[in-house]
Design a protein around this motif. Sequence first.
Motif, PDB file in Angstrom:
ATOM      1  N   ILE A 245       0.758  -1.209   0.095  1.00  0.00           N
ATOM      2  CA  ILE A 245      -0.057   0.078  -0.111  1.00  0.00           C
ATOM      3  C   ILE A 245       0.889   1.129   0.279  1.00  0.00           C
ATOM      4  O   ILE A 245       0.575   2.242  -0.612  1.00  0.00           O
ATOM      5  CB  ILE A 245      -1.012   0.078   1.209  1.00  0.00           C
ATOM      6  CG1 ILE A 245      -1.879  -1.161   0.931  1.00  0.00           C
ATOM      7  CG2 ILE A 245      -1.705   1.483   1.393  1.00  0.00           C
ATOM      8  CD1 ILE A 245      -2.864  -1.412   2.179  1.00  0.00           C
ATOM      9  N   ASN A 248       2.509   1.586  -3.379  1.00  0.00           N
ATOM     10  CA  ASN A 248       1.455   1.670  -4.374  1.00  0.00           C
ATOM     11  C   ASN A 248       1.174   3.503  -4.306  1.00  0.00           C
ATOM     12  O   ASN A 248       1.166   3.977  -5.129  1.00  0.00           O
ATOM     13  CB  ASN A 248       0.395   1.135  -4.072  1.00  0.00           C
ATOM     14  CG  ASN A 248      -0.711   1.216  -5.118  1.00  0.00           C
ATOM     15  OD1 ASN A 248      -0.406   1.526  -6.445  1.00  0.00           O
ATOM     16  ND2 ASN A 248      -1.944   1.185  -4.968  1.00  0.00           N
ATOM     17  N   LYS A 249       1.077   3.866  -3.076  1.00  0.00           N
ATOM     18  CA  LYS A 249       0.813   5.575  -2.916  1.00  0.00           C
ATOM     19  C   LYS A 249       2.093   6.208  -3.470  1.00  0.00           C
ATOM     20  O   LYS A 249       1.930   7.193  -4.130  1.00  0.00           O
ATOM     21  CB  LYS A 249       0.579   5.627  -1.236  1.00  0.00           C
ATOM     22  CG  LYS A 249       0.343   7.248  -1.132  1.00  0.00           C
ATOM     23  CD  LYS A 249      -0.002   7.513   0.248  1.00  0.00           C
ATOM     24  CE  LYS A 249      -0.266   8.723   0.397  1.00  0.00           C
ATOM     25  NZ  LYS A 249      -0.580   9.234   1.872  1.00  0.00           N
ATOM     26  N   GLU A 252       1.655   6.200  -7.192  1.00  0.00           N
ATOM     27  CA  GLU A 252       0.557   6.918  -7.491  1.00  0.00           C
ATOM     28  C   GLU A 252       0.992   8.454  -7.656  1.00  0.00           C
ATOM     29  O   GLU A 252       0.639   9.236  -8.584  1.00  0.00           O
ATOM     30  CB  GLU A 252      -0.598   7.043  -6.757  1.00  0.00           C
ATOM     31  CG  GLU A 252      -1.443   5.540  -6.931  1.00  0.00           C
ATOM     32  CD  GLU A 252      -2.317   5.339  -5.894  1.00  0.00           C
ATOM     33  OE1 GLU A 252      -2.523   6.029  -5.071  1.00  0.00           O
ATOM     34  OE2 GLU A 252      -3.280   4.324  -6.067  1.00  0.00           O
ATOM     35  N   ASP A 253       1.886   8.854  -6.710  1.00  0.00           N
ATOM     36  CA  ASP A 253       2.429  10.229  -6.622  1.00  0.00           C
ATOM     37  C   ASP A 253       3.428  10.493  -7.905  1.00  0.00           C
ATOM     38  O   ASP A 253       3.310  11.437  -8.464  1.00  0.00           O
ATOM     39  CB  ASP A 253       3.019  10.524  -5.407  1.00  0.00           C
ATOM     40  CG  ASP A 253       2.173  10.689  -4.192  1.00  0.00           C
ATOM     41  OD1 ASP A 253       0.939  10.721  -4.374  1.00  0.00           O
ATOM     42  OD2 ASP A 253       2.766  10.397  -3.134  1.00  0.00           O
TER      43      ASP A 253
END
Length: 676
Positions: A245, A248-249, A252-253
Amino acid sequence: MIKELSNKFTEKIKEAEDENEKVEIIQLKDQMIGDLKRKLMTYSGEMDLLKEENESLKKELGDAEARLKCNEEIIKCKEQVVLNLSKPLPDIRSKAPPPPHTSYFYDVKQTVIDEDELQQLKDMNEAYSSQICHFQGEILQLQKLREADENHRQKQLLNYEDLKARHLKLSINYRIMMKEFDTFVGGAIPQDSIDFIGRIETETAPYLSEELAPSSSNKKEDVVQEEMVPRSKLDDKEDVIRSYIAQNKLLEDEILQINNLRQEERKRHHEATAELAKVNSHYMLLLREINKLRTGAQTSISSDLQEIAAALIDQVKDEDLLNVQKVGNDITLRYDRYGFEITKLSKLSPTTNNDVNWDKYVLQYGNGLEKSKDLKALVRQGVPYRYRSTFWRSCIDRATRSCEGRDMPGYYKSLLAKANSNLFVKQIELDLMRTLPNNCLFNSQAATGVDKLRNVLLAFSRYNVEIGYCQGLNRIAAFALAVLNLKEEDAFWAVVAISVILPQHYYTQTMVGAQTDQRVLNDIMSDKYPKIMSHFNQFNIDLSLITFNWFLTLYVDNTNTELVLAFWDSFLYEGDKMLFRFALSIFRLHHDALLETKDGIDVYNFCRQIGESPLCTPENVKRIAFAELNPFPMKRVRERREFHYKKVLGELNMLEQMRESYIAEKRQSALEYDSD
């Protein structure tokens, strides 16, 4: 030094025999004292400039230290992230190794991306997308395992309740059977009891068969054991999920930053395409006109197309002026189209709807640009670069239409030929290298605009003998040269036009007009923003120490270039009321920040850079100047000017009378001393 000179002159006066000789000595003494005082004022001005340079250097040093601290913090954050990512994660490494050459940091400030870097970013994006899909699959599997474990636990609870109920039933039957045996010990058992015992045996047989079949029971337990997931393994999976997680964040950024860069690149591409289409249309018009000349269908080029051709030529010249510089892989512009250093606030304005409106207006009414409501609205919205020099010349022609020598060919050159012998040559030479140090046209002795600036100032000192030369005119003339494509005569008439537009005696020795406007501004500030003035009065702040330079240099000093251009556009078209509108707007934008200052020094330090703050954009200032400040009647300004002008003039006359009285007393005392 003045005392020694005074003593020497006193001795000479005593030695003089003739009264006329004594008067001449006294006059010579006053003249020399006046020269020394002027030199002292000059040195004081130079000292103030040095102090300003020192403060600016201190500011640059502070900014550099702040950037250094910021870079150190960024490096620490990067190292911490690298350490976190380098911790042992066996599940991640075995299932989802990161793509090679992956960087979790990207310089968002990069302004230019070449094709290789763009392709690399695309590959990274695809790798991140596949890795995210893999992570999502792992998360789904873990969720399924947790659901299976929960279902199995529910089944075990149901089985446990069922066994508990069976055990209770067997216990009851067992007690009943024992009572039957106790009742019939030593005798025959009744048939109904035998039937009851048989029924109990029939019900108990399945449970006994399960106990007598260990292999099947063990097999079932093995199956259950296989379905159950150890708690330690679930904890490991949860750690893996959390790490997925977090990663993944981060991904995404990274993707969001890449998308932002692509959008900015696409926006710049659209702007460049629009500008190119406009230039192509102008070229096509010129080619058609030239073709008409070649075929004989037309004998001359129209004035509109001549202006377009001049603008295109200026645009080509600007390519050398822009002075492109390369820092690393970034290609940036060091100077804007007017020669000023590009800062965070300055920008090269792209094509806007206002440009199209100007195109339509010029196409309909031509380049005369006579005053009208439509043109006033366009000017307040902003004058495009390609029309600015034409628009300024039109305003200058209108202001100087009745001035001496305006329509005389060679008048400017004749002024220049007579100008080298005037009294202001030395002061002009001193001020040349202090003029617009942030502009490449004037920042060195060999710069393109220095000689032209000298000529403009010398010619004006010859043209207007009452003013001659005043510090502040050098910045005005230099700014006019920068915008009017370094054309000396146009810049000269621009300075003349400004002296006409402003009230009388603005740049004379006493500066009565400039002093009057400062008092008028003080009155208007008290009416419009009483809290700010009350705050200033609390610390004994003299407003003119902040705004006098704005009015004297027409905002060229300590104000960002885009705002200065917007002010000059409106000032040349609408007049000197813009001085007050823009000053009030700047203070209104910083109303709350000014009220938070702690003392007088804090106020002066804040106001020294107020014109260069991020809030002082042309859009913000004009929004207040032309909307929030209304109504702003000029009649009120004229009334206050008339009142304060008489007051300032009276004070100056009183000072002059006191000076003459003092000189007369000194002469009388000297004569009495000689007679004794």
